[in-house]
Scaffold this active site. Structure first.
Site, PDB file in Angstrom:
ATOM      1  CG  PHE A 136      16.046 -27.513 -32.332  1.00  0.00           C
ATOM      2  CD1 PHE A 136      14.753 -27.988 -32.166  1.00  0.00           C
ATOM      3  CD2 PHE A 136      16.570 -26.709 -31.335  1.00  0.00           C
ATOM      4  CE1 PHE A 136      14.018 -27.666 -31.038  1.00  0.00           C
ATOM      5  CE2 PHE A 136      15.841 -26.378 -30.221  1.00  0.00           C
ATOM      6  CZ  PHE A 136      14.552 -26.872 -30.070  1.00  0.00           C
ATOM      7  CD  GLU A 137      15.392 -22.000 -32.828  1.00  0.00           C
ATOM      8  OE1 GLU A 137      16.060 -20.970 -32.597  1.00  0.00           O
ATOM      9  OE2 GLU A 137      14.256 -22.190 -32.400  1.00  0.00           O
ATOM     10  N   GLY A 138      20.268 -24.467 -35.806  1.00  0.00           N
ATOM     11  CA  GLY A 138      21.694 -24.344 -36.059  1.00  0.00           C
ATOM     12  C   GLY A 138      22.476 -25.161 -35.059  1.00  0.00           C
TER      13      GLY A 138
END
Length: 592
Positions: free
Chosen positions: A403-405
């Protein structure tokens, strides 16, 4: 385009931070922006005072609750009274300015808080972090004065909890392909419809930062502030996750939700810019959490290694166990060095730190996952049992590279961001050659700069040097970074000449370039931090020197491999094998 810097400013004033320059992007030009690396940053006195009391309070609150936290993980829910306790401690107002009722912590101090909460439980950090790092960060970065006055006091107290609504089914890493749609009415208000998935805090949030497709003249995506209580807003049941189970993760649906014109966040049509700014600015929280997790794993591994005996000896005496603990320590020091450097850039008002933030996220998330596996391995059979903490930590940390890229997407971002600026210089070179007699001063200026850089790369003469006086061991390490930053520049130049715009499709090559940039930036942060510890005669200065030396040796081997891999590799064979397996959907052999 980033303009490569020289050492003239360093020599004149070594402590001057260049806020308009990206350290990571300049590595692609063969330049080490020394004044943005040395000296290693220190925590603000104001933050240090607040943190002292806060860290103790967090430990006093969370340490006695370890059995409860494990129960929350099993039940996949944090009970309302626990969320209220987080409110009472002020943990939802960490980065909100004091004028709105928050603590006004810097990014560095905020990352330190999440490091401490993660030392106890990742789900606690996620509930706090999703609120501050991304949920309401857009309001801090892009909100109007009226929006801030309306929402920040309630967000600081935790009366309102925030969530970030970007991800959709079929639009994970490709944020620009969202299907949630907002249509503008004649009075300037909007009608919003769509569904977001995997929204952290989705089931407990009152404040959503929502990104929707808006086919307007201003742009194709816009960010909105939406309240959970508005008609047409709903959320699904709690997702049954592999890790970070106690934190709330749900779908959030919007059915013809009326959004006032005043609730547009940032400019209409500029939602992608808002989303990327939030994610880049918020990555220190994730990195801080990873560091806290590593420190706990090191402590657990050390205790286990000293207590567990095999063949009549503590396993702490065995070389392969000691190697694991040393490597966990090196990775932790390196991750922390990079995370706090990035926080320093954000707090200092630097204008471009996106690549550095991506590097810190990739490195820290992968380092803590390695540490969780090694700590579990040291624990042996106990590590596999649910009564011990290792299996939960291993489950919890697995999400960090997603997550978050995702780390795959971030590696491509790191590579392409650096290559883009190098490509711009090559375009300028072409233009300069074409117009050299029309504009000789400009034309010859561009050519001379390029020629000087290529001459330095070819001969090694006047390649970028770190001017700071360093401990002899650190000086030797510095020479490695000085050498391989040139190799990165040469590699970037070669790839762009070979592929041109088609470089965007060469993901194997991009990964090598990105991994070189990661090793160089993280290694320079390690070097800077070790130098500062030596200068202040810190009790752990010798350990820091050893860590810097070993990290650099390991990084040099990786850098050598990536340089070689640019010309000698198995990329075509890998692609062919993958294509064959994908066509069939299964492996084509078996033992009869």
């Amino acid at each position: 385009m980033e303009t490569p810097v020289t050492h003239a400013a360093v020599a004149a004033n070594p402590d001057t931070l260049r806020r308009d320059v990206s350290v990571a992007k300049n590595l692609f030009f063969g330049e080490i922006v020394e004044e943005n690396l040395f000296p290693y940053p220190k925590m603000r006195d104001k933050d240090r005072e607040v943190l002292g009391a806060m860290i103790d309070a967090l430990d006093d609150f969370l340490a006695p609750k370890h059995a409860d936290l494990k129960h929350y993980d099993r039940e996949a829910e944090q009970p309302p009274e626990f969320i209220q306790a987080l409110r009472d401690m002020g943990l939802f107002g960490l980065i909100i300015p004091e004028e709105f009722g928050g603590l006004g912590l810097s990014n560095a101090a905020y990352a330190r808080v999440l490091s401490q909460t993660s030392a106890h439980d990742s789900s606690v950090s996620l509930t706090i972090g999703a609120h501050s790092s991304i949920g309401m960060k857009g309001l801090l970065l892009f909100g109007t004065d009226a929006q801030k006055a309306k929402y920040l006091p309630a967000l600081a107290s935790g009366e309102m909890i925030a969530a970030f609504c970007l991800t959709e089914s079929g639009a994970g890493s490709d944020a620009a392909s969202v299907r949630t749609k907002a249509t503008r009415n004649d009075d300037g208000s909007w009608i919003l419809s769509g569904e977001k998935i995997w929204i952290t805090n989705g089931g407990i949030a009152d404040f959503y930062t929502v990104f929707a497709k808006t086919d307007t003249p201003e742009g194709k995506m816009t960010a909105f502030i939406v309240e959970a209580k508005q008609p047409g807003v709903s959320h699904g049941p709690h997702e049954d996750k592999m890790g970070i189970r106690a934190s709330s993760t749900t779908t959030v649906a919007f059915s013809d939700v009326h959004v006032a014109a005043d609730n547009v966040l940032g400019d209409v049509g500029k939602g992608f810019k808002v989303a990327m700014a939030i994610l880049n600015n918020g990555r220190t929280g994730l990195g801080g959490g990873a560091v806290g997790g590593m420190k706990t794993l090191i402590r657990l591994a050390c205790a286990q290694a000293k207590d567990r005996k095999q063949f009549g000896r503590p396993i702490a005496e065995f070389g392969l166990v000691r190697e694991k603990i040393a490597q966990m320590t090196i990775d932790c020091f390196a991750a922390e060095s990079a995370v706090w450097m990035v926080a320093h850039y954000i707090d200092s008002g630097c204008t471009d730190y996106s690549v550095e933030a991506a590097i810190s996220k990739v490195f820290a998330s992968e380092a803590v996952q390695r540490a969780s596996y090694e700590a579990l391995q040291i624990a042996g059979g106990n590590g596999f049992m649910r009564e011990f903490p290792y299996e939960q930590v291993t489950r919890d940390t697995r999400i960090l590279s997603i997550f978050e890229g995702t780390n795959e997407i971030l590696r491509l971002y790191i590579a392409l961001s650096g290559l883009k600026d190098v490509g711009t210089t090559l375009s300028e070179l072409k233009s300069a050659v074409g117009n050299i007699f029309n504009d000789p001063i400009k034309g010859f200026g561009v050519l001379s700069t390029y020629v000087r850089r290529k001459a330095s790369e070819t001969t090694g003469y006047r390649t970028d040097k770190i001017l700071r006086e360093l401990h002899p061991t650190l000086r030797k390490a510095a020479a490695t970074y000085e050498k391989y930053v040139v190799e990165l520049s040469k590699g970037a130049d070669t790839l762009l000449r070979q592929y041109g715009k088609a470089i965007a499709d060469q993901q194997h090559a991009q990964k090598r370039i990105a991994d070189m940039a990661i090793d160089l930036f993280v290694g320079l942060c390690v070097l800077s931090r070790a130098d500062s510890l030596v200068r202040e005669a810190h009790p752990e200065q010798q350990s820091a020197i050893t860590i810097a030396e070993v990290f650099t040796r390991q990084a040099r081997r990786r850098l050598m491999r990536n340089v070689r891999g640019m010309t000698i590799n198995e990329d075509k064979a890998i692609e062919a094998l993958a294509g064959s397996i994908l066509d069939k959907g299964v492996v084509g052999w078996d033992v009869i």
